[in-house]
Design a protein around this motif. Structure first.
Motif, PDB file in Angstrom:
ATOM      1  N   LEU A  36       7.532  37.711  34.935  1.00  0.00           N
ATOM      2  CA  LEU A  36       8.106  36.379  35.104  1.00  0.00           C
ATOM      3  C   LEU A  36       7.366  35.349  34.257  1.00  0.00           C
ATOM      4  CD1 LEU A  36       8.746  36.530  38.933  1.00  0.00           C
ATOM      5  CD2 LEU A  36      10.513  36.397  37.154  1.00  0.00           C
ATOM      6  N   LYS A  37       6.048  35.454  34.236  1.00  0.00           N
ATOM      7  CA  LYS A  37       5.260  34.520  33.420  1.00  0.00           C
ATOM      8  C   LYS A  37       5.587  34.713  31.941  1.00  0.00           C
ATOM      9  CE  LYS A  37       0.754  32.712  32.748  1.00  0.00           C
ATOM     10  NZ  LYS A  37      -0.208  31.972  33.021  1.00  0.00           N
ATOM     11  N   ALA A  38       5.723  35.950  31.503  1.00  0.00           N
ATOM     12  CA  ALA A  38       6.074  36.234  30.111  1.00  0.00           C
ATOM     13  C   ALA A  38       7.473  35.693  29.793  1.00  0.00           C
ATOM     14  CB  ALA A  38       6.008  37.734  29.840  1.00  0.00           C
ATOM     15  N   ALA A  39       8.396  35.810  30.740  1.00  0.00           N
ATOM     16  CA  ALA A  39       9.751  35.293  30.523  1.00  0.00           C
ATOM     17  C   ALA A  39       9.724  33.773  30.364  1.00  0.00           C
ATOM     18  CB  ALA A  39      10.662  35.698  31.687  1.00  0.00           C
ATOM     19  N   LEU A  40       8.895  33.103  31.149  1.00  0.00           N
ATOM     20  CA  LEU A  40       8.778  31.643  31.020  1.00  0.00           C
ATOM     21  C   LEU A  40       8.128  31.271  29.681  1.00  0.00           C
ATOM     22  CD1 LEU A  40       7.720  30.667  34.644  1.00  0.00           C
ATOM     23  CD2 LEU A  40       9.944  30.280  33.561  1.00  0.00           C
ATOM     24  N   GLU A  41       7.139  32.049  29.262  1.00  0.00           N
ATOM     25  CA  GLU A  41       6.522  31.797  27.953  1.00  0.00           C
ATOM     26  C   GLU A  41       7.558  31.987  26.842  1.00  0.00           C
ATOM     27  OE1 GLU A  41       3.170  34.456  28.061  1.00  0.00           O
ATOM     28  OE2 GLU A  41       1.971  33.028  29.213  1.00  0.00           O
ATOM     29  N   ASP A  42       8.393  33.017  26.962  1.00  0.00           N
ATOM     30  CA  ASP A  42       9.466  33.229  25.983  1.00  0.00           C
ATOM     31  C   ASP A  42      10.425  32.039  25.974  1.00  0.00           C
ATOM     32  OD1 ASP A  42       8.433  35.677  25.256  1.00  0.00           O
ATOM     33  OD2 ASP A  42       9.872  36.844  26.443  1.00  0.00           O
ATOM     34  N   ASP A  43      10.724  31.504  27.156  1.00  0.00           N
ATOM     35  CA  ASP A  43      11.605  30.332  27.243  1.00  0.00           C
ATOM     36  C   ASP A  43      11.008  29.154  26.466  1.00  0.00           C
ATOM     37  OD1 ASP A  43      13.471  31.649  28.839  1.00  0.00           O
ATOM     38  OD2 ASP A  43      12.648  30.867  30.716  1.00  0.00           O
ATOM     39  N   VAL A  44       9.694  28.977  26.573  1.00  0.00           N
ATOM     40  CA  VAL A  44       9.024  27.895  25.845  1.00  0.00           C
ATOM     41  C   VAL A  44       9.086  28.164  24.343  1.00  0.00           C
ATOM     42  CG1 VAL A  44       6.800  26.756  25.415  1.00  0.00           C
ATOM     43  CG2 VAL A  44       7.505  27.258  27.768  1.00  0.00           C
ATOM     44  N   ILE A  45       8.734  29.370  23.945  1.00  0.00           N
ATOM     45  CA  ILE A  45       8.710  29.723  22.520  1.00  0.00           C
ATOM     46  C   ILE A  45      10.096  29.583  21.897  1.00  0.00           C
ATOM     47  CG2 ILE A  45       8.408  31.672  20.922  1.00  0.00           C
ATOM     48  CD1 ILE A  45       6.089  32.568  22.857  1.00  0.00           C
ATOM     49  N   GLU A  46      11.121  29.962  22.652  1.00  0.00           N
ATOM     50  CA  GLU A  46      12.484  29.939  22.120  1.00  0.00           C
ATOM     51  C   GLU A  46      13.184  28.592  22.318  1.00  0.00           C
ATOM     52  OE1 GLU A  46      14.439  33.423  23.636  1.00  0.00           O
ATOM     53  OE2 GLU A  46      12.843  34.712  22.875  1.00  0.00           O
ATOM     54  N   GLY A  47      12.468  27.615  22.883  1.00  0.00           N
ATOM     55  CA  GLY A  47      12.993  26.264  22.981  1.00  0.00           C
ATOM     56  C   GLY A  47      13.905  25.990  24.164  1.00  0.00           C
ATOM     57  N   ARG A  48      13.968  26.922  25.116  1.00  0.00           N
ATOM     58  CA  ARG A  48      14.792  26.701  26.312  1.00  0.00           C
ATOM     59  C   ARG A  48      14.056  25.888  27.378  1.00  0.00           C
ATOM     60  NH1 ARG A  48      16.063  32.143  25.028  1.00  0.00           N
ATOM     61  NH2 ARG A  48      14.432  32.853  26.440  1.00  0.00           N
ATOM     62  N   LEU A  49      12.753  25.704  27.172  1.00  0.00           N
ATOM     63  CA  LEU A  49      11.915  25.050  28.166  1.00  0.00           C
ATOM     64  C   LEU A  49      10.753  24.369  27.451  1.00  0.00           C
ATOM     65  CD1 LEU A  49      11.160  24.769  31.232  1.00  0.00           C
ATOM     66  CD2 LEU A  49       9.952  26.936  31.001  1.00  0.00           C
ATOM     67  N   ARG A  50      10.445  23.118  27.845  1.00  0.00           N
ATOM     68  CA  ARG A  50       9.266  22.434  27.306  1.00  0.00           C
ATOM     69  C   ARG A  50       8.039  22.883  28.101  1.00  0.00           C
ATOM     70  NH1 ARG A  50      12.319  18.067  28.380  1.00  0.00           N
ATOM     71  NH2 ARG A  50      10.652  17.174  29.626  1.00  0.00           N
ATOM     72  N   SER A  51       6.915  22.993  27.443  1.00  0.00           N
ATOM     73  CA  SER A  51       5.725  23.538  28.088  1.00  0.00           C
ATOM     74  C   SER A  51       5.258  22.729  29.296  1.00  0.00           C
ATOM     75  CB  SER A  51       4.580  23.693  27.089  1.00  0.00           C
ATOM     76  OG  SER A  51       4.196  22.442  26.579  1.00  0.00           O
ATOM     77  N   GLY A  52       5.478  21.423  29.326  1.00  0.00           N
ATOM     78  CA  GLY A  52       5.038  20.613  30.458  1.00  0.00           C
ATOM     79  C   GLY A  52       6.105  20.343  31.498  1.00  0.00           C
ATOM     80  N   ASP A  53       7.252  20.974  31.378  1.00  0.00           N
ATOM     81  CA  ASP A  53       8.395  20.704  32.245  1.00  0.00           C
ATOM     82  C   ASP A  53       8.338  21.568  33.502  1.00  0.00           C
ATOM     83  OD1 ASP A  53      10.838  20.206  33.421  1.00  0.00           O
ATOM     84  OD2 ASP A  53      12.041  20.832  31.692  1.00  0.00           O
ATOM     85  N   LEU A  54       7.653  21.067  34.531  1.00  0.00           N
ATOM     86  CA  LEU A  54       7.491  21.855  35.752  1.00  0.00           C
ATOM     87  C   LEU A  54       8.808  22.057  36.494  1.00  0.00           C
ATOM     88  CD1 LEU A  54       4.105  20.459  37.109  1.00  0.00           C
ATOM     89  CD2 LEU A  54       4.532  22.563  35.841  1.00  0.00           C
TER      90      LEU A  54
END
Length: 70
Positions: A36-54
């Protein structure tokens, strides 16, 4: 240059820690937390999620959990 590289890595990390993922998902330590953590990191890398967006990270976590249940 090392400081800049560390800042870049931090910017691409999951907004949620493993402990936060476990608490929100109601799961204990294990491989699922890492996935799950890796999936969230992928979301950040791929631009689906900003790193500070809780809030966004929590929503994406719930999506990943729903997809895992399928």
């Amino acid at each position: 240059e090392t400081v800049r590289a560390e800042s870049l890595v931090e910017a691409l990390e999951s907004p949620l820690s493993g402990d936060e993922i476990m608490a929100l998902a109601g799961i204990g330590p294990g491989e699922q937390v890492g996935r799950l953590k890796a999936a969230l990191e992928d979301d950040v890398i791929e631009g689906r999620l900003r790193s500070g967006d809780l809030d966004g990270a929590k929503a994406r976590l719930m999506e990943h959990l729903r997809n895992d249940a399928k």
